[in-house]
Write an enzyme that holds these catalytic residues in place. Structure first.
Site, mmCIF file in Angstrom:
data_model
loop_
_atom_site.group_PDB
_atom_site.id
_atom_site.type_symbol
_atom_site.label_atom_id
_atom_site.label_comp_id
_atom_site.label_asym_id
_atom_site.label_seq_id
_atom_site.Cartn_x
_atom_site.Cartn_y
_atom_site.Cartn_z
ATOM 1 N N THR A 262 0.870 -1.178 0.000
ATOM 2 C CA THR A 262 0.000 0.000 0.000
ATOM 3 C C THR A 262 0.907 1.229 0.000
ATOM 4 O O THR A 262 2.085 1.134 0.353
ATOM 5 C CB THR A 262 -0.872 0.019 1.267
ATOM 6 O OG1 THR A 262 -0.013 -0.021 2.415
ATOM 7 C CG2 THR A 262 -1.825 -1.165 1.304
ATOM 8 N N TYR A 320 8.011 -3.939 2.319
ATOM 9 C CA TYR A 320 8.409 -3.875 0.911
ATOM 10 C C TYR A 320 8.698 -2.441 0.459
ATOM 11 O O TYR A 320 8.260 -2.018 -0.609
ATOM 12 C CB TYR A 320 7.353 -4.529 0.014
ATOM 13 C CG TYR A 320 7.969 -5.206 -1.209
ATOM 14 C CD1 TYR A 320 9.154 -4.742 -1.759
ATOM 15 C CD2 TYR A 320 7.377 -6.308 -1.798
ATOM 16 C CE1 TYR A 320 9.723 -5.346 -2.856
ATOM 17 C CE2 TYR A 320 7.932 -6.926 -2.913
ATOM 18 C CZ TYR A 320 9.114 -6.436 -3.428
ATOM 19 O OH TYR A 320 9.687 -7.036 -4.525
ATOM 20 N N CYS A 408 16.849 -9.942 -16.307
ATOM 21 C CA CYS A 408 16.929 -11.022 -15.323
ATOM 22 C C CYS A 408 18.101 -10.726 -14.414
ATOM 23 O O CYS A 408 18.958 -9.922 -14.745
ATOM 24 C CB CYS A 408 17.116 -12.374 -16.004
ATOM 25 S SG CYS A 408 18.700 -12.569 -16.809
HETATM 26 N N1 LIG Z 1 11.400 -1.875 -4.345
HETATM 27 C C1 LIG Z 1 10.749 -1.010 -3.564
HETATM 28 O O1 LIG Z 1 11.223 -0.603 -2.518
HETATM 29 C C2 LIG Z 1 9.400 -0.573 -4.001
HETATM 30 C C3 LIG Z 1 8.998 -0.830 -5.309
HETATM 31 C C4 LIG Z 1 7.734 -0.387 -5.690
HETATM 32 C C5 LIG Z 1 6.924 0.263 -4.776
HETATM 33 N N2 LIG Z 1 7.344 0.496 -3.510
HETATM 34 C C6 LIG Z 1 6.478 1.174 -2.540
HETATM 35 O O2 LIG Z 1 5.231 0.473 -2.513
HETATM 36 C C7 LIG Z 1 4.167 1.380 -2.363
HETATM 37 C C8 LIG Z 1 3.155 1.220 -3.492
HETATM 38 O O3 LIG Z 1 3.660 1.743 -4.714
HETATM 39 P P1 LIG Z 1 2.684 1.913 -5.966
HETATM 40 O O4 LIG Z 1 3.480 2.582 -7.028
HETATM 41 O O5 LIG Z 1 2.048 0.620 -6.261
HETATM 42 O O6 LIG Z 1 1.588 2.943 -5.362
HETATM 43 P P2 LIG Z 1 0.071 3.196 -5.819
HETATM 44 O O7 LIG Z 1 -0.336 4.430 -5.080
HETATM 45 O O8 LIG Z 1 -0.041 3.122 -7.281
HETATM 46 O O9 LIG Z 1 -0.714 1.953 -5.208
HETATM 47 C C9 LIG Z 1 -1.035 1.827 -3.823
HETATM 48 C C10 LIG Z 1 -2.278 0.968 -3.678
HETATM 49 O O10 LIG Z 1 -2.554 0.785 -2.282
HETATM 50 C C11 LIG Z 1 -3.978 0.840 -2.108
HETATM 51 N N3 LIG Z 1 -4.208 1.160 -0.685
HETATM 52 C C12 LIG Z 1 -3.968 2.294 -0.014
HETATM 53 N N4 LIG Z 1 -4.261 2.171 1.285
HETATM 54 C C13 LIG Z 1 -4.710 0.911 1.461
HETATM 55 C C14 LIG Z 1 -5.150 0.175 2.591
HETATM 56 N N5 LIG Z 1 -5.170 0.693 3.820
HETATM 57 N N6 LIG Z 1 -5.516 -1.099 2.399
HETATM 58 C C15 LIG Z 1 -5.519 -1.669 1.168
HETATM 59 N N7 LIG Z 1 -5.109 -1.005 0.057
HETATM 60 C C16 LIG Z 1 -4.702 0.265 0.219
HETATM 61 C C17 LIG Z 1 -4.435 1.875 -3.090
HETATM 62 O O11 LIG Z 1 -5.798 1.730 -3.398
HETATM 63 C C18 LIG Z 1 -3.535 1.589 -4.288
HETATM 64 O O12 LIG Z 1 -4.083 0.703 -5.193
HETATM 65 C C19 LIG Z 1 4.782 2.753 -2.292
HETATM 66 O O13 LIG Z 1 4.935 3.136 -0.932
HETATM 67 C C20 LIG Z 1 6.149 2.579 -2.936
HETATM 68 O O14 LIG Z 1 7.081 3.499 -2.478
HETATM 69 C C21 LIG Z 1 8.560 0.076 -3.117
#
Ligand SMILES: NC(=O)c1ccc[n+]([C@@H]2O[C@H](COP(=O)([O-])OP(=O)(O)OC[C@H]3O[C@@H](n4cnc5c(N)ncnc54)[C@H](O)[C@@H]3O)[C@@H](O)[C@H]2O)c1
Ligand SMILES: NC(=O)c1ccc[n+]([C@@H]2O[C@H](COP(=O)([O-])OP(=O)(O)OC[C@H]3O[C@@H](n4cnc5c(N)ncnc54)[C@H](O)[C@@H]3O)[C@@H](O)[C@H]2O)c1
Lengths: 556, 556
Positions: A262, A320, A408
Site C-alpha cells: 500500500t 516492501y 533477469c
Molecule cells: N522496491 C521497492 O522498494 C518498491 C517498489 C515499488 C513500490 N514500492 C512502494 O510500494 C508502495 C506502493 O507503490 P505503488 O506505485 O504501487 O503505489 P500506488 O499508489 O499506485 O498503489 C497503492 C495501492 O494501495 C492501495 N491502498 C492504499 N491504502 C490501502 C489500505 N489501507 N488497504 C488496502 N489497500 C490500500 C491503493 O488503493 C492503491 O491501489 C509505495 O509506498 C512505494 O514506495 C517500493
C-alpha cells in the site's frame, strides 16, 4: 514544441550514426521517450515522478544532432540532460558520459534543485530515465519476482520456488500490482487485497491478476484450495489491509509470506484509513487533512500489529519499501521494526553474490531477436531453474514496450559469460543487429541509498558513496558505451547517489575485450563493497573467484 | 606503528614496480608522506587540517604492497585511503582509481563523517593529500603569485606586473605568509602588518619577508621610497590590521592593491581584536570567549571600513578567502560585500581560459631534472613573460621539499603542449626518469565549491557538481595515470566536491596520445563549464580553439 518532433527510435540493422555505440545511445534515448514507454512524452518524463531523458526539447534535438555526428574518437558530455561538450577521446571507451542532478551536499535539497530546474539549469534523472536504459514495466515485475524467489530460496532451500505456498499482501496499484503476477510466476498462490475495486479490475484486465472474489471468505477458500492443489493463481479481494489481514489471522490461517505495498509512504494521499468507505476517506482528505493523517497512521498501527502477529505465529513477514513500519511506530507500535525490510532480508544476499538486474535490448527492434537471446540464455545456464522459469513465463506473459528487451538477475561471473555470448550471437548473425546490455542503478555495486538499498549495512557505512564513485570510474575506464552518475534517484534529492552503465555488443573482437572487463568489474565492485562491510557471502564469492581484495587479503 | 615503517619515495631511473604508472603512484604517495612534505607524518597527515594520504598505517602498507605487485592490465581501487579491490582493466588507462570522503548529501556533515572516521571507516582526503600529488608550500606561493599577477594584468594591462605598485595587506601566518614573497616576485612593494611579532620574525628567517620595521611610520616611509625607486621589496610591521589600515589611510596614502589574510574565518581562535595587547587578547579568549568573539567582529568591522574607504579612494580592494566581510557585516557594516572575493575578481577570468595550477614532479629525485624542464618551458612559451618571471624567481627562491617539483598556471592548449614536450624530454633522455604531471583539485574544470571557487557563478549554478563528475569521467576514460573524486576539500565536509588527475610522461608513444587527450579534455571541461554559465571569455576561448560546445553551437 509538440511531441511529433520526437522521433521514434531507429530500428533494423543499418546505422544512422557513425558507429554502433552512438547508435545504441540514440536508439535507447529515443526508446526511453517511446510512446509505449514514457509516462509523459510531451514533458520528456520517462518514469518515477519526473525522471527525464533530456532537459528540454531543444536539448533533446541537440543531443540527437550531436549523436548523429559524433566520431568514433569523440565523447559527448551530458550535464543534467543537456549536451555541453564533445571532447577528443578514443574508440575503446564511452561515446557518452552523463552526470545528472548532482549538487554539492549542503545545497542538495528539493528546494534548491527545483529552483535550478525552474530556471532550466538542471534535470531530475531518476535512475534509468536520464541514463537512457529504461525498458518499461518489465523491470518492476522482474524485481518483484526476484524478491519472491529469493524469499523462497532463503526459506525453502536452494532451487525452491513458491509452489504450494501462500503469499498474503495488500496494495496492488502502479508498482504493487506486479506482486500477484510475480507470485504466480514463482508458482505460488497470491492473496491480495486493495481498498479500491477499480484498481483490482485494472489488474484483471491486464492479466496481472487472475480472479476478483466477492468476499473475504470466498477469497480465502479459493486460496486454501489452490495451495492444497499446488496451483499457481493470484486472487484479489476488495478490503482494507488492516481489516483483511486481521480477518485472515483470526481465521487461524498462517500464510507462508506476508508483505504489503500500500502507499504507506504517503499517509495523506496514498494510504487509506479503515472503518470508513473510500468515498468518506476521500472527502475527509480535503475537509480535514490532519484528522485523515491521524486515522491513516492508526490504521497502519493495526495493519502492522496483524503482520507482527503473523510473524510470531511463524509466517515470514517483510516490509516492501513503503515505510509502513514508520507510520505504525509513530502511533505507538514500538516493535514495528521487528520485521525486516526487503533489502536486508532478501536482496542483500543477492548483492553479496554480485547479483543484480541485468537487462538487454534488441536494437533491431525485432522481438524474434529477444526470443533468440532467451533461448541462448537458457542454454548458457542450463542449471539455473529460477532463470528458466522466469524466461519461460516472461515470453508468455510480458508484452514488449518500445524496443524489445529482457531483464533477469545474474551473479558476478554470469554477467560476463552472458555478455560474451550475446556478442557472439551478433557476430554470427543470429540476431539482426547489436544487443545493448545495461542495468538499473539499483545494483550491487552502484548505489548508495541509506533509506533503501544500503539501509542497515553491517558496518554502518550506509551513506558512504565512495563505492558508487569507484563503480562509475572503473566502468568508464574499462570501456562501457556510456556511463552515468546521478543523485536522488528512487528516494529523492539528498538521499542517494548512484552510477549507471550501458554497453553495446556489436559483435566485434574489441567488444569481447570490453564486455569481459566491464561485466567483470561492474558487479565485482559490488562484491568488494559487501565483502568490505563484513558480509561472509560476499567474501566467499570473492574467494571462489579471482577477485582480488587487498585489504581483506583475499586472492592477493 | 612508528614512522620508520613509512619508506622514503624511491628515486632514480630504475623501476621498483611493474610499470611507470604504478611507480609514479608509489613515489608520489610516499612523497606526500616525505618528512619535508607532510605536516604530521606519524598520523599520515599531509596538509590542510587533517588531509591524509592513507587511512591508517595498515592501509598504507597494503597500498604499497598492492602497487608493487600491480600488473599493467589491473587497476587498484582506493576507498577513503584503503585499497579495497584490484580489478581487471587495460594498459591505456588509470592504474589507480580513488574516491575519498564521499557521503550521500543528507548525511554529509562533519558529525557523521567523524563518527565513521573514528570507527576507521573513512578518511579526509582534502584535495591533493588523498590523491597523492601535494608538493609542499610551493603551491600556495605560486597561487598567491598568480592572483597578484592576474590583478596586475587586469588593472594595468596584459603583460604588466606590480613594478612600482604598492600592495597593502595583513596576516602573514601559515598561508598568508606567502603574500610578501609573491608580491616581491611580481616585482611590487608589499607592506604587511601582523599582530604577532614572532610570526613576522619567522617570515624573515625563511626569507619570505625582507624587512621588519619598528614603527608604522618607518614602514610607510620605506614603502613609499621603494615604490618611487620601483624596487621590489617586502616590508613587515607589528600591528593590528584595523589600526594599521586606518593609519595608512589617514596619512593620505592610497595603495594600488589592498587585501588581507588574517584568520578572520575563525573569530575566536584566529582573528585578534584591537585596542588590547595580544597577551590580553589571549587571556580574554579563555576567560570570556563570547566577549572575545564580539570584540573580534567589531574589529573586523573597523578593518573592513578602512578597506571600503581605500576602495572609494581608488585602490583595488579584494577579499582573500578568509570570510572577513561576513564578520563585518554581522556587526552592521551593511556594505561589507562591496569589494569582491578573489575568485570572481581575478581567478575566474583565468578559469575561463582553461587556466589552472599545472604541476610536475621529477620522479628521478634529481633537482637538475626540474632545471631542465624549467628551461624547456621557457623555450616552449617564449612570449609568456609572467611564466618566465615566475620560473626565474622560483629557481632562485623556492627550496624543494621531497621530490623536486614545479608549479605554474597554464591555459587550455598550453597544458597539452607542455605535456608532450615533457614526454619528449623523457624519451630523449634529457631527464633521468619519467615526469609526473598533475594539478590541484582547485582548477577550472574540477571543483564545485559554492563558498569559494564557484562563488557567484553568473548563472547561479554555484552548487551544480555535474561538472566535477564529468571532469572525473573524461580524465578516467582518456587515460590519466590515476584519477580521484573527493568531497569536502578546502571548505570542509558538505561544502565542496572535486576531482583530481595525475598523468605520468614515461616517454612512450602511447603516452603521447594519452597526454594529448587528457591535457586537452581536462581543462576543456573547465572552459565548457564557464562558457555554459555565460562567461564571454570562456566562449571566446572555445571559439578560438577546436573545442565543440553543442548546446552553445560553438564549433558544432
Ligand atoms: N522496491 C521497492 O522498494 C518498491 C517498489 C515499488 C513500490 N514500492 C512502494 O510500494 C508502495 C506502493 O507503490 P505503488 O506505485 O504501487 O503505489 P500506488 O499508489 O499506485 O498503489 C497503492 C495501492 O494501495 C492501495 N491502498 C492504499 N491504502 C490501502 C489500505 N489501507 N488497504 C488496502 N489497500 C490500500 C491503493 O488503493 C492503491 O491501489 C509505495 O509506498 C512505494 O514506495 C517500493
Ligand atoms: N585561496 C584562498 O582562499 C586562501 C588561501 C590561503 C588562506 N586563506 C585564508 O586566509 C586566512 C589566513 O590563513 P593562514 O593559514 O595564513 O592562517 P594563520 O592563522 O596561520 O595566520 C593568520 C595570521 O593573521 C594574524 N592576525 C590575526 N588577527 C589579526 C589582526 N586583527 N590584525 C593583524 N594580524 C592578525 C595572526 O597573527 C596570524 O599570523 C584564513 O582565513 C584562510 O582561510 C584563503
Amino acid at each position: 514544441m509538440s511531441t511529433h518532433n520526437i522521433p521514434l527510435p531507429p530500428t533494423g540493422s543499418t546505422l544512422t550514426t557513425k558507429g554502433w555505440h552512438q547508435e545504441a545511445a540514440l536508439r535507447c534515448l529515443l526508446n526511453n521517450l517511446h510512446p509505449e514507454v514514457a509516462e509523459d512524452r510531451e514533458n520528456l518524463i520517462v518514469y518515477g515522478g519526473n525522471g527525464q531523458a533530456a532537459r528540454n526539447h531543444q536539448a533533446l534535438q541537440d543531443i540527437i544532432h550531436a549523436l548523429k555526428n559524433l566520431e568514433n574518437n569523440e565523447t559527448l558530455m551530458i550535464q543534467s540532460g543537456k549536451p555541453v561538450a564533445i571532447l577528443p577521446s578514443h574508440e575503446h571507451g564511452p561515446r557518452v558520459l552523463i552526470a545528472n542532478s548532482n549538487l554539492v551536499p549542503h545545497w542538495a535539497t528539493w528546494e534548491h534543485f527545483n529552483k535550478l530546474k525552474d530556471e532550466g539549469l538542471m534535470m531530475y534523472g531518476q535512475m534509468t530515465a536520464g541514463s537512457w536504459i529504461y525498458i518499461g514495466t518489465q523491470g518492476i515485475l522482474q524485481g518483484t519476482y526476484e524478491t519472491f524467489m529469493a524469499a523462497a530460496e532463503k526459506h525453502y532451500g536452494e532451487g525452491s520456488d513458491l509452489t504450494g505456498k501462500l503469499v498474503l499482501t495488500a496494495g496492488i496499484g502502479g508498482m504493487g500490482g506486479a506482486q500477484p503476477l510475480a507470485v504466480k510466476m514463482a508458482n505460488g498462490v497470491c492473496l491480495a487485497c486493495d481498498v479500491e475495486e477499480w484498481r483490482i479490475e485494472k489488474r484483471l484486465k491486464t492479466r496481472y491478476l487472475d480472479v476478483l472474489c466477492k468476499s473475504f471468505d470466498e477469497a480465502i477458500d479459493l486460496a486454501l484450495k489452490s495451495v492444497k492443489e499446488k496451483k499457481a493463481i493470484s486472487i484479489g479481494v476488495v478490503g482494507n489491509a488492516a481489516d483483511f489481514f486481521k480477518y485472515v489471522y483470526d481465521k487461524g490461517i498462517r500464510p507462508d509470506l506476508v508483505t504489503d505495498q500500500t502507499s504507506a509512504h504517503d499517509p495523506l494521499n496514498g494510504y487509506v484509513p479503515h472503518k470508513m468507505t473510500v468515498a468518506e476517506a476521500l472527502a475527509l482528505r480535503t475537509s480535514n487533512p490532519a484528522k485523515y493523517v491521524e486515522l491513516s497512521k492508526l490504521t497502519m498501527g493495526e495493519h502492522v500489529k496483524a503482520m507482527l502477529a503473523f510473524q510470531k505465529a511463524g509466517s515470514h513477514v517483510f516490509d516492501y519499501g513503503n515505510n509502513l513500519r514508520e507510520g505504525a511506530k509513530q502511533v505507538g507500535v514500538t516493535n514495528a521494526y521487528d520485521f525486516p525490510g526487503f533489502v536486508p532480508a532478501y536482496i542483500r544476499p543477492l548483492f553479496c553474490k554480485g547479483s543484480g538486474p541485468f537487462r538487454w535490448v534488441a536494437l533491431s527492434g525485432d522481438p524474434e531477436d529477444i526470443r533468440v537471446t532467451d533461448e541462448a540464455m537458457k542454454k548458457l545456464f542450463p542449471e539455473n531453474k529460477k532463470l528458466h522459469n522466469w524466461l519461460d513465463k516472461a515470453q508468455e506473459m510480458v508484452a514488449f514496450q518500445g524496443l524489445p528487451a529482457r531483464i533477469c538477475w545474474l551473479n558476478y561471473g554470469e554477467r560476463e559469460k552472458a555478455g560474451l555470448m550475446f556478442n557472439q550471437l551478433v557476430r554470427e548473425g543470429k540476431v539482426k543487429a547489436p544487443i545493448v546490455i545495461g542495468r538499473d542503478h539499483l545494483d550491487t555495486g552502484s548505489v548508495t541509498s541509506p533509506n533503501r538499498e544500503t539501509e542497515g549495512m553491517m558496518d554502518g557505512t550506509d551513506a558512504v558513496s565512495d563505492w558508487s564513485l569507484l563503480n562509475l570510474m572503473i566502468n568508464t575506464m574499462n570501456g562501457a558505451s556510456w556511463t552515468s552518475f546521478h543523485h536522488g534517484g528512487g528516494v529523492g534529492i539528498g538521499y542517494s547517489q548512484h552510477s549507471g552503465m550501458v554497453i553495446c555488443a556489436d559483435g566485434s573482437k574489441d567488444m569481447d575485450e570490453r564486455l569481459k572487463r566491464v561485466l567483470n568489474s561492474d558487479p565485482g565492485m559490488g562484491v568488494a563493497r559487501h565483502a568490505d562491510a563484513g558480509y561472509e557471502i560476499a567474501r566467499e564469492t570473492a574467494r571462489k573467484s579471482s577477485l582480488k581484495l587487498p585489504s581483506l587479503k583475499i586472492n592477493s
